[in-house]
Write a protein that holds these residues in place. Structure first.
Motif, PDB file in Angstrom:
ATOM      1  N   LYS A  92       0.925   4.861   7.361  1.00 42.43           N
ATOM      2  CA  LYS A  92       0.361   6.197   7.513  1.00 42.43           C
ATOM      3  C   LYS A  92       1.187   7.307   6.865  1.00 42.43           C
ATOM      4  O   LYS A  92       0.638   8.340   6.483  1.00 42.43           O
ATOM      5  CB  LYS A  92       0.145   6.522   8.993  1.00 42.43           C
ATOM      6  N   ASP A  93       2.511   7.109   6.710  1.00 45.36           N
ATOM      7  CA  ASP A  93       3.353   8.185   6.179  1.00 45.36           C
ATOM      8  C   ASP A  93       3.722   8.017   4.702  1.00 45.36           C
ATOM      9  O   ASP A  93       4.441   8.846   4.146  1.00 45.36           O
ATOM     10  CB  ASP A  93       4.642   8.290   7.005  1.00 45.36           C
ATOM     11  N   PHE A  94       3.248   6.946   4.076  1.00 45.17           N
ATOM     12  CA  PHE A  94       3.565   6.730   2.662  1.00 45.17           C
ATOM     13  C   PHE A  94       2.594   7.505   1.778  1.00 45.17           C
ATOM     14  O   PHE A  94       1.402   7.567   2.056  1.00 45.17           O
ATOM     15  CB  PHE A  94       3.516   5.235   2.322  1.00 45.17           C
ATOM     16  N   LYS A  95       3.132   8.085   0.707  1.00 47.83           N
ATOM     17  CA  LYS A  95       2.330   8.896  -0.205  1.00 47.83           C
ATOM     18  C   LYS A  95       2.147   8.166  -1.541  1.00 47.83           C
ATOM     19  O   LYS A  95       3.109   7.949  -2.273  1.00 47.83           O
ATOM     20  CB  LYS A  95       3.013  10.253  -0.453  1.00 47.83           C
ATOM     21  N   GLY A  96       0.914   7.797  -1.836  1.00 46.28           N
ATOM     22  CA  GLY A  96       0.616   7.164  -3.113  1.00 46.28           C
ATOM     23  C   GLY A  96       0.682   8.177  -4.241  1.00 46.28           C
ATOM     24  O   GLY A  96       0.840   9.383  -4.015  1.00 46.28           O
ATOM     25  N   LYS A  97       0.535   7.700  -5.463  1.00 44.59           N
ATOM     26  CA  LYS A  97       0.554   8.615  -6.615  1.00 44.59           C
ATOM     27  C   LYS A  97      -0.592   9.614  -6.523  1.00 44.59           C
ATOM     28  O   LYS A  97      -0.465  10.769  -6.924  1.00 44.59           O
ATOM     29  CB  LYS A  97       0.470   7.816  -7.923  1.00 44.59           C
ATOM     30  N   ALA A 130       0.862  -1.184   0.000  1.00 39.35           N
ATOM     31  CA  ALA A 130       0.000   0.000   0.000  1.00 39.35           C
ATOM     32  C   ALA A 130       0.906   1.244   0.000  1.00 39.35           C
ATOM     33  O   ALA A 130       2.095   1.139   0.302  1.00 39.35           O
ATOM     34  CB  ALA A 130      -0.920  -0.014   1.226  1.00 39.35           C
ATOM     35  N   PRO A 131       0.370   2.416  -0.327  1.00 34.30           N
ATOM     36  CA  PRO A 131      -0.976   2.678  -0.832  1.00 34.30           C
ATOM     37  C   PRO A 131      -1.143   2.201  -2.288  1.00 34.30           C
ATOM     38  O   PRO A 131      -0.174   2.212  -3.057  1.00 34.30           O
ATOM     39  CB  PRO A 131      -1.072   4.215  -0.780  1.00 34.30           C
ATOM     40  N   HIS A 132      -2.350   1.831  -2.637  1.00 33.30           N
ATOM     41  CA  HIS A 132      -2.654   1.427  -4.011  1.00 33.30           C
ATOM     42  C   HIS A 132      -3.635   2.431  -4.603  1.00 33.30           C
ATOM     43  O   HIS A 132      -4.829   2.373  -4.343  1.00 33.30           O
ATOM     44  CB  HIS A 132      -3.249   0.026  -4.026  1.00 33.30           C
ATOM     45  N   THR A 133      -3.114   3.386  -5.388  1.00 27.72           N
ATOM     46  CA  THR A 133      -3.961   4.455  -5.931  1.00 27.72           C
ATOM     47  C   THR A 133      -3.883   4.571  -7.447  1.00 27.72           C
ATOM     48  O   THR A 133      -4.503   5.457  -8.025  1.00 27.72           O
ATOM     49  CB  THR A 133      -3.563   5.813  -5.310  1.00 27.72           C
ATOM     50  N   THR A 175      -9.013  -1.789  -4.148  1.00 27.15           N
ATOM     51  CA  THR A 175      -9.450  -0.889  -5.199  1.00 27.15           C
ATOM     52  C   THR A 175      -8.529   0.325  -5.220  1.00 27.15           C
ATOM     53  O   THR A 175      -7.847   0.615  -4.228  1.00 27.15           O
ATOM     54  CB  THR A 175     -10.902  -0.414  -4.970  1.00 27.15           C
ATOM     55  N   ARG A 176      -8.500   1.046  -6.360  1.00 32.68           N
ATOM     56  CA  ARG A 176      -7.699   2.274  -6.438  1.00 32.68           C
ATOM     57  C   ARG A 176      -8.462   3.476  -5.910  1.00 32.68           C
ATOM     58  O   ARG A 176      -7.900   4.548  -5.770  1.00 32.68           O
ATOM     59  CB  ARG A 176      -7.263   2.523  -7.899  1.00 32.68           C
ATOM     60  N   SER A 177      -9.755   3.313  -5.633  1.00 35.11           N
ATOM     61  CA  SER A 177     -10.569   4.392  -5.098  1.00 35.11           C
ATOM     62  C   SER A 177     -10.454   4.408  -3.574  1.00 35.11           C
ATOM     63  O   SER A 177     -10.066   3.405  -2.972  1.00 35.11           O
ATOM     64  CB  SER A 177     -12.037   4.199  -5.509  1.00 35.11           C
ATOM     65  N   VAL A 224      -7.002   6.121   2.252  1.00 35.25           N
ATOM     66  CA  VAL A 224      -7.583   6.424   3.566  1.00 35.25           C
ATOM     67  C   VAL A 224      -7.369   5.235   4.493  1.00 35.25           C
ATOM     68  O   VAL A 224      -7.322   4.085   4.058  1.00 35.25           O
ATOM     69  CB  VAL A 224      -9.094   6.755   3.450  1.00 35.25           C
ATOM     70  N   LEU A 225      -7.259   5.536   5.789  1.00 34.45           N
ATOM     71  CA  LEU A 225      -6.970   4.511   6.783  1.00 34.45           C
ATOM     72  C   LEU A 225      -8.183   4.097   7.601  1.00 34.45           C
ATOM     73  O   LEU A 225      -8.080   3.269   8.502  1.00 34.45           O
ATOM     74  CB  LEU A 225      -5.855   4.997   7.714  1.00 34.45           C
ATOM     75  N   GLY A 226      -9.330   4.699   7.302  1.00 35.97           N
ATOM     76  CA  GLY A 226     -10.559   4.255   7.941  1.00 35.97           C
ATOM     77  C   GLY A 226     -10.629   4.574   9.416  1.00 35.97           C
ATOM     78  O   GLY A 226     -10.381   5.706   9.845  1.00 35.97           O
ATOM     79  N   ASP A 227     -10.923   3.537  10.223  1.00 42.16           N
ATOM     80  CA  ASP A 227     -11.241   3.743  11.629  1.00 42.16           C
ATOM     81  C   ASP A 227     -10.075   4.222  12.477  1.00 42.16           C
ATOM     82  O   ASP A 227     -10.267   4.603  13.631  1.00 42.16           O
ATOM     83  CB  ASP A 227     -11.806   2.457  12.243  1.00 42.16           C
TER      84      ASP A 227
END
Length: 230
Positions: A169-174, A33-36, A111-113, A180-183
C-alpha cells in the motif's frame, strides 16, 4: 562478475537502494508490485542480480520475437501461451516439483494499466507447490526495492490476498495513478486516516474536550484492531 556489474549499475549509476530481510529460499514465488511501466522488469532484474539471487519471469509470448526472444530467455523469461488448454498453474507446479531451485517473479496486476482485480495464479502456484511467496515492493519515489516480507499460503485466499495487498500500500510505482488495490482500497484509506490521527496529524477543537478525548481513544483502539487483523 554478473553480481558486481549489476550492483554497480543498480547502486552507482542508477542510484537505487536495496532493502532485503527475507531468506534466500531454494524455491519461491516472487510477487512484485507496483507494476506500472516496462522499466520495472529492467530495474527488478538488476535488483535481483545485485543482491546475488536469481529469478525467472513470465511474459506474453508475443514479446519473444527475434532478437528480443533470445535476450528475454537468457534473462530467465518464460513465454506464456494463454491459448493453451493446459492450466498454466499446473504446468508451473510441475516445474517447481521437478527443480532443485526455482524462483519465479510475477506481477499480480497482470498489466501496467490500473487493475483492481489482481491475478491469483501466483498464489495457487505457491499453494499447490507448498512454497513461500516473497513480496517485493518497487518504489520509484524513494528509488528503493524492498524484499521485506514473505507468506506461506494458508489456503484462505481472501485473508492472504488482503495481507499481500496491504504490504504494497505504501510503495509508489513510476506511474502511481495506475496502481490500485481494489476491494481493500477503502480499508487502506481508513487505516491511513487512523494512523495520521493516532500520531497527532489531525487536530480538532472542542470546548469541553471530552468528545475529543473519546474520539482520540476510539481511533487508537480501532487502529490497533486493524493492525492485528491486517
Amino acid at each position: 562478475m554478473k553480481q558486481a556489474i549489476c550492483s554497480f549499475i543498480y547502486h552507482k549509476i542508477l542510484g537505487w537502494k536495496a532493502e532485503v530481510s527475507v531468506p534466500d529460499f531454494d524455491k519461491c514465488i516472487i510477487c512484485a508490485a507496483p507494476h506500472t511501466t516496462n522499466w520495472d522488469l529492467f530495474i527488478g532484474k538488476l535488483f535481483i542480480s545485485a543482491i546475488g539471487r536469481e529469478s525467472g519471469f513470465m511474459m506474453k509470448k508475443e514479446w519473444f520475437f527475434f532478437p528480443l526472444g533470445i535476450l528475454f530467455r537468457w534473462m530467465g523469461g518464460i513465454p506464456v501461451h494463454r491459448d493453451k488448454r493446459t492450466s498454466m498453474v499446473d504446468q508451473v507446479i510441475k516445474q517447481v516439483n521437478a527443480s532443485e531451485k526455482f524462483h519465479l517473479a510475477i506481477t499480480p496486476e497482470g498489466t501496467r494499466s490500473p487493475n483492481p482485480n489482481w491475478k491469483k495464479g501466483f498464489y495457487y502456484i505457491a499453494l499447490g507447490a507448498n512454497i513461500p511467496i516473497v513480496l517485493i515492493g518497487i518504489d520509484y519515489e524513494k528509488k528503493c526495492i524492498t524484499a521485506g516480507k514473505y507468506i506461506i499460503p494458508s489456503g484462505d485466499i481472501d485473508k492472504d490476498m488482503r495481507e499481500i495487498k496491504l504490504y504494497f500500500k505504501d510503495f509508489k510505482g513510476k506511474h502511481p495513478h495506475k496502481f490500485v488495490l481494489g476491494d481493500i482500497q477503502g480499508i487502506v484509506f481508513i487505516y491511513n486516516v487512523l494512523c495520521a490521527f493516532s500520531h497527532g496529524t489531525f487536530c480538532f477543537y472542542n470546548s469541553s474536550g471530552s468528545s475529543f478525548f473519546f474520539l482520540y481513544k476510539f481511533s487508537l483502539k480501532l487502529h490497533d484492531i486493524l493492525e492485528k487483523r491486517c
